[in-house]
Design an enzyme around this catalytic site. Structure first.
Site, PDB file in Angstrom:
ATOM      1  CE  LYS B  78      37.825  43.601  94.575  1.00 54.48           C
ATOM      2  NZ  LYS B  78      37.715  45.071  94.847  1.00 54.48           N
ATOM      3  CB  SER B 158      40.693  45.413  97.324  1.00 52.14           C
ATOM      4  OG  SER B 158      39.708  45.734  96.669  1.00 52.14           O
ATOM      5  CB  SER B 182      39.359  48.845  95.450  1.00 52.49           C
ATOM      6  OG  SER B 182      39.815  48.851  96.954  1.00 52.49           O
TER       7      SER B 182
END
Ligand SMILES: [Mg+2]
Ligand SMILES: [Zn+2]
Lengths: 492, 491, 95
Positions: B78, B158, B182
């Protein structure tokens, strides 16, 4: 123009009282910063003592320095203050070029140290108690340089993250003199403890002064905060100016606006800091990157065990054990090194002790004078306590007189030679042979028969003249006590 | 043998150790998959050269008999994790060009465990979002489509780039971070496993902070076993993070015994929320039945403050974020917009650098901390947080694990729900309480909705009891036998 | 709580985010909606409940007072928009 008279300002419309509270930022003595492993040393190349944490790079996190915590606790103990076994680090949020994270890690509602006291030693020998409100740990900011480039400010983060103790006093002081005494005493305690070097020029001790005025007996007036005054002299000047400014403003029917002001040391005035005018809202909240700081009584006791004797205790001891005046004792204990020098001088070597009052006079008078002239500190004094002790011993055993000793001391400072050597080399040994003194007296009296007659007719003052003449004849080396005795006898 | 990109981590490790293929071959297959999946926009930065170099180094280690627990496994990171020498953006314009001179602890741990970096994956800007629509680098597409409808769907957020990369068989696993859901929400939307560990289990050092008291990194994988493997590599005490907890990392794989007999599974009444689709309700009931069949005992529990978790979260997270994001000021890194004063430069930089949702949250956070409002909002939220955490503590006196749906809905289309921030926030209604309490939670794919989209079930455990969460998760996974695949995949 | 434009402008200044005047109205509406929703917390009696700042129950770890970092000016300045002579720079600040 109004006039300041001690703690009271006589205005046109009557007396005003000055009310002062001080916020001192004291840089903690530590190798590394409060929340990062970068060095704290003064004067390094810009941005060389900066870690990624100090520069607030994304994802960087603070880890607290154990010694900084210890130093804060130690200082709290030195201020006879409440030590809070649980304290909390908060973020104080504001934007500034030298505050990389956009917040300062500080302590707000729950500081590490609570209420304490400090005893001021005033120049006239009086003492006065001032309350300490709190002491908290926080990070220093970096440095902005505004004069390096026509359109840019340069930012150096070397100081950013260095541990500070913010020490806040109660509004207990009433004159510039007391504020100065407060700073001197606080600095003295910090230096004894080794928790701050107290160097105001290098910024390790910075002072914000809260000044307000009021009619005696009335509630507090509105205060102004004078930021970052960097010497004790400037603190006094800033207070004098600011208090008078407020009195004049009030007497003209104006009101004091609560604001932050700067002291312009060049012009000796305070002025409003326009750039900081828009209201601050620091949005304090507990720093989620840290946990509450907690320790137990044993931790505090371990630190307490390392505490040195502090100035107040030392002063009391000097008065009790050495019979010194409060003033002399206060002067001698102000710096730990001076006190140590003095004690070594009095206590002597190999069980020898010396007259404490004479030792005090020599340290405060001759030694301080010599150090001042040479621009040196007592740590690198040209005359060690043992050497000065040697000189005092020569006075004590009547080898030389006190007056001659001053010359010998000046020689010691200059040449670094021991007192005895100077005395021998220059033949300064006092004349204590009564026969030799008698013959010199006889000579002087016979040369001045007319004055002897006048003396005997009642002109007592001439005694000093005869002493002087004999002294002159011996090159100042006659033992004064003996000389007096013999002379008096012969004039009978 | 299955395509290399279709393997689980466990299977790939097995094959690598048997010499069936090399880490380089495995990595090459994944690099090709990364390229093929570009239309999904899962990656912000592809690092194929670095991947190949890492794979070769891994092959060398394996030849030398030094294989580590994730030796040779290609994964995606990420873009919230700082990676040394590789652009790190947090999905934001304000970090333009930011190349960290340092590596986050979690990724350092992963590389030490032998993993191979395919690149940095897309995400909601600063991890603020549940749709992956807020990235400066464009939205990510969910590889799944509704039955008979080709309208692109969001992957959730996210960690949407991570979920998409794993679901689309582009990476064997990916790191995610979970502040309010997330990891778990995009895992549920994309039909993969997502584990948020206990707060303090994985170091936060080097991860761009969103809300520091809630942020936690975790693995996103296709199986529970893979999550166990990856968590084992990511987790551990880090002296550089003051909130990192110093306890040994257990062998999570060893916890996967399949034996949950006698385990008490809490079923919180308050998670039956108004308007929850019947199919989610049904899946939840099915989950209870599966666990019961495996010998566990369902127990009705109450978590009475559940409904206050979201509004509590939407005070605490923005408050912390407003402070955490103050460092993005155009001075030391990233974007700088010119201004003729310091404040003008700040204001222009932050206006240009932050997207709409980030600005919204920074403003809310600034407001709730500001003079006069702190007590009413922030302090109130902290008290509610205590009550929410206490609910869990009390529940865990009676049960060993809690079973809930992961999300109240399936993946939605890009553009749906965008006009109403509060409706968007409701995506995290089941996940947020877990962050507030700092507990471990896992989302396991458990079925498909009527229109063919993945649905997840969430298991919540006691603090530092990832082992139970993983063990029960694997039992669910086995029972659900989720074999459906997204339409969009590389294999 | 309903936020007006002036309040939004004020918090935007505190947060150093330039918001065009034309956006203030809309933003005030959105933020008011969020705050309105948040205010349901007022229903809960939290008298006597300790505020929770974090979940980790342990002593704050402390590090030794050893210099372990610094002397990395190149790294510190590597990403700076306009470094000069070893400094970060910003538009000139007038005090
Ligand atoms: Mg202050
Ligand atoms: Zn301060």
């Amino acid at each position: 123009m109004t006039e300041t008279n001690g703690s009271i300002i006589e205005g046109r419309t009557g007396p005003w009282e000055i009310v002062l509270g001080l916020e001192v930022h004291a840089q903690v003595v530590s190798n590394a910063k409060l929340f990062s492993g970068a060095a704290t040393e003064f004067g390094a190349e810009p941005n060389t003592q900066v870690s990624l944490v100090d520069a607030a790079m994304p994802g960087m996190l603070p880890v607290i320095n154990d010694v900084c915590v210890e130093q804060a606790v130690k200082t709290g103990l030195g201020l006879k203050a409440q030590i809070n076994k649980r304290s909390v680090f908060d973020r104080k949020n504001y934007f500034y070029a030298d505050l990389p994270a956009g917040y300062q890690i500080s302590q707000y509602l729950q500081p590490i140290v609570g209420e304490g006291t400090i005893i001021l030693d005033l120049p006239d020998g009086r003492t006065r108690e001032v309350g300490i409100t709190r002491l908290h740990l926080e990070q220093d900011a970096g440095k902005s340089l505004h004069d390096q480039h026509p359109t840019k400010t340069y930012v150096d983060l070397n100081r950013c993250g260095v541990a500070l103790m913010e020490i806040v006093s109660e509004p207990d002081m009433r004159s510039a003199e007391e504020a100065a005494a407060y700073l001197r005493k606080l600095r003295s305690i910090l230096r004894y403890l080794g928790t701050c070097d107290g160097n105001m020029e290098q910024g390790s001790l910075r002072c914000d002064v809260n000044v307000s005025v009021r009619r005696p007996g009335e509630p507090y007036g509105t205060r102004c905060e004078i930021k970052n005054v960097n010497s004790i002299r400037f603190v006094s000047q800033a207070i004098e100016y600011e208090a008078r400014r407020q009195v004049e403003l009030l007497e003209e029917g104006g009101t004091v606006v609560q604001e932050t002001r700067l002291f312009d040391s060049g012009r000796g005035v305070t002025r409003s800091m326009r750039s900081k005018e828009h209201a601050h809202d620091y949005r304090y909240f507990p720093d989620p990157d840290l946990l509450p700081l907690e320790f137990d009584d044993a931790y505090i006791e371990r630190i307490r065990a390392t505490m040195p004797e502090l100035p107040d205790a030392k002063k009391a001891r000097f008065i009790a054990d050495y019979g010194l005046s409060a003033y002399d004792a206060g002067v001698l204990v102000a710096e730990q090194e001076t006190a140590a020098y003095y004690e070594a001088l009095v206590e002597g070597e190999g069980g020898k002790t010396r007259d404490p009052k004479m030792a005090a006079n020599w340290v405060i008078g001759e030694l301080f004078g010599a150090l001042n002239r040479a621009g040196r500190t007592i740590q690198d004094s040209p005359v060690s306590s043992a050497e000065l002790g040697g000189l005092l011993d020569l006075i004590a055993d009547d080898t030389i007189s006190g007056r001659i000793a001053k010359d010998v001391f000046a020689d010691m400072v200059e040449t670094g030679k021991p007192a005895g050597e100077i005395v021998e080399a220059k033949g300064l040994r006092q004349v204590t042979d009564s026969g030799a003194i008698d013959s010199m007296i006889d000579e002087v009296l016979s040369r001045n028969a007319d004055k002897v007659a006048e003396y005997k007719a009642g002109k007592d003052k001439l005694f000093g003249f005869f002493v002087g003449q004999v002294m002159k004849a011996t090159g100042g080396k006659a033992n004064p006590k003996l000389l007096n005795e013999r002379l008096r006898e012969k004039l009978q | 043998m299955a395509a290399l990109t279709d393997l689980t981590m466990a299977a790939a490790l097995d094959a690598l150790s048997k010499g069936e293929f090399s880490a380089r071959e495995l990595t090459e297959a994944h690099i090709a998959a990364v390229e093929a999946a570009r239309p999904l926009n899962a990656f912000i930065t592809e690092t194929p050269d670095r991947a190949l170099a890492m794979a070769e180094a891994s092959d060398t280690r394996r030849r030398n008999g030094e294989a580590s627990p994730m030796e040779g496994l290609p994964i995606a990171i990420k873009d919230l994790f700082c990676t040394e020498g590789v652009l790190t953006t947090a999905g934001s314009h304000i970090l333009d060009g930011f190349t960290p001179p340092y590596e986050s602890t979690v990724t350092t741990n992963l590389w030490r465990a032998g993993a191979v970096m395919l690149g940095k994956v897309n995400m909601d800007e600063f991890a603020m979002g549940s749709s992956n629509m807020t990235s400066y680098y464009g939205k990510v597409e969910n590889p799944w489509r509704r039955k008979g409808n080709n309208r692109p769907l969001v992957p959730g957020g996210s960690s949407g780039g991570s979920a998409t990369a794993v679901a689309a068989r582009v990476a064997l696993g990916a790191t995610g971070t979970d502040t309010g859901g997330s990891i778990r929400q995009p895992a549920a939307f994309c039909g993969i496993v997502g584990l948020k560990p206990t707060y303090g289990r994985c170091s936060r050092w080097g991860i761009v902070a969103f809300a520091s008291s809630l942020d936690q990194a975790g693995p996103m994988t296709r199986t529970v076993r893979d999550a166990a493997i990856m968590l084992g590599a990511m987790a551990g005490h880090d002296p550089k993070d003051s909130t990192s907890v110093n306890r040994p990392v257990p062998d999570y794989k060893a916890a996967l015994t399949g034996d949950i007999r006698g385990l008490k599974v809490g079923i919180p009444t308050e998670y039956r929320v108004d308007g929850m689709p019947a199919e989610i309700e049904r899946l939840w009931a099915q989950g209870i039945e599966w666990l019961k069949a495996a010998g566990a005992e369902p127990v009705e529990i109450s978590l009475p403050h559940t409904k206050y978790a979201l509004p509590t979260y939407y005070i605490i997270a923005p408050a912390e974020a407003s402070s955490n994001l103050a460092r993005y000021d155009g001075v030391r890194f990233g974007l700088r917009e010119p201004g003729d004063s310091l404040d003008a430069m700040y204001e222009a930089t932050r206006a240009a650098g932050f997207g709409t949702e980030v600005k919204r949250r920074v403003l809310i956070g600034t407001y709730v901390l500001s003079a006069g409002y702190y007590d009413a909002y922030y302090l109130k939220a902290q008290r509610l947080r205590s009550l929410i955490a206490r609910d869990f503590t009390q529940a865990f006196e009676d049960v060993d694990v809690i079973l809930t749906p992961s999300t109240p809905n399936t993946a939605f289309a890009a553009g749906e729900k965008m006009d109403d921030p509060v409706a968007m926030y409701l995506n995290d209604v089941f996940t947020v309480p877990v962050n507030l309490a700092g507990l471990p939670g896992i989302s396991v794919p458990a079925g498909l909705s009527e229109d063919g989209l993945p649905l997840g079930l969430q298991l919540i455990g006691r603090a530092f009891d990832e082992e139970t969460v993983l063990k029960v998760g694997e039992v669910l996974e086995t029972a659900a036998n989720f074999t459906a695949r997204p339409g969009h995949q590389s294999a | 709580m309903s936020l007006d434009k002036a309040t939004v402008a004020h918090i935007a200044t505190l947060a150093r985010i330039k918001i065009p005047d034309s956006d203030l109205e809309h933003l005030a509406g959105e933020l008011s909606q969020i705050l309105g929703w948040i205010e349901q917390l007022g229903e809960v009696d939290t008298t006597g409940v300790e505020p929770m700042t974090g979940v980790v129950q342990m002593d704050l770890p402390r590090r030794a007072d050893v210099v372990t970092d610094g002397n990395i000016r190149d790294k510190v300045l590597a990403n700076a928009p306009e470094p000069a002579h070893g400094f970060f720079t910003v538009p000139k600040v007038v005090e």
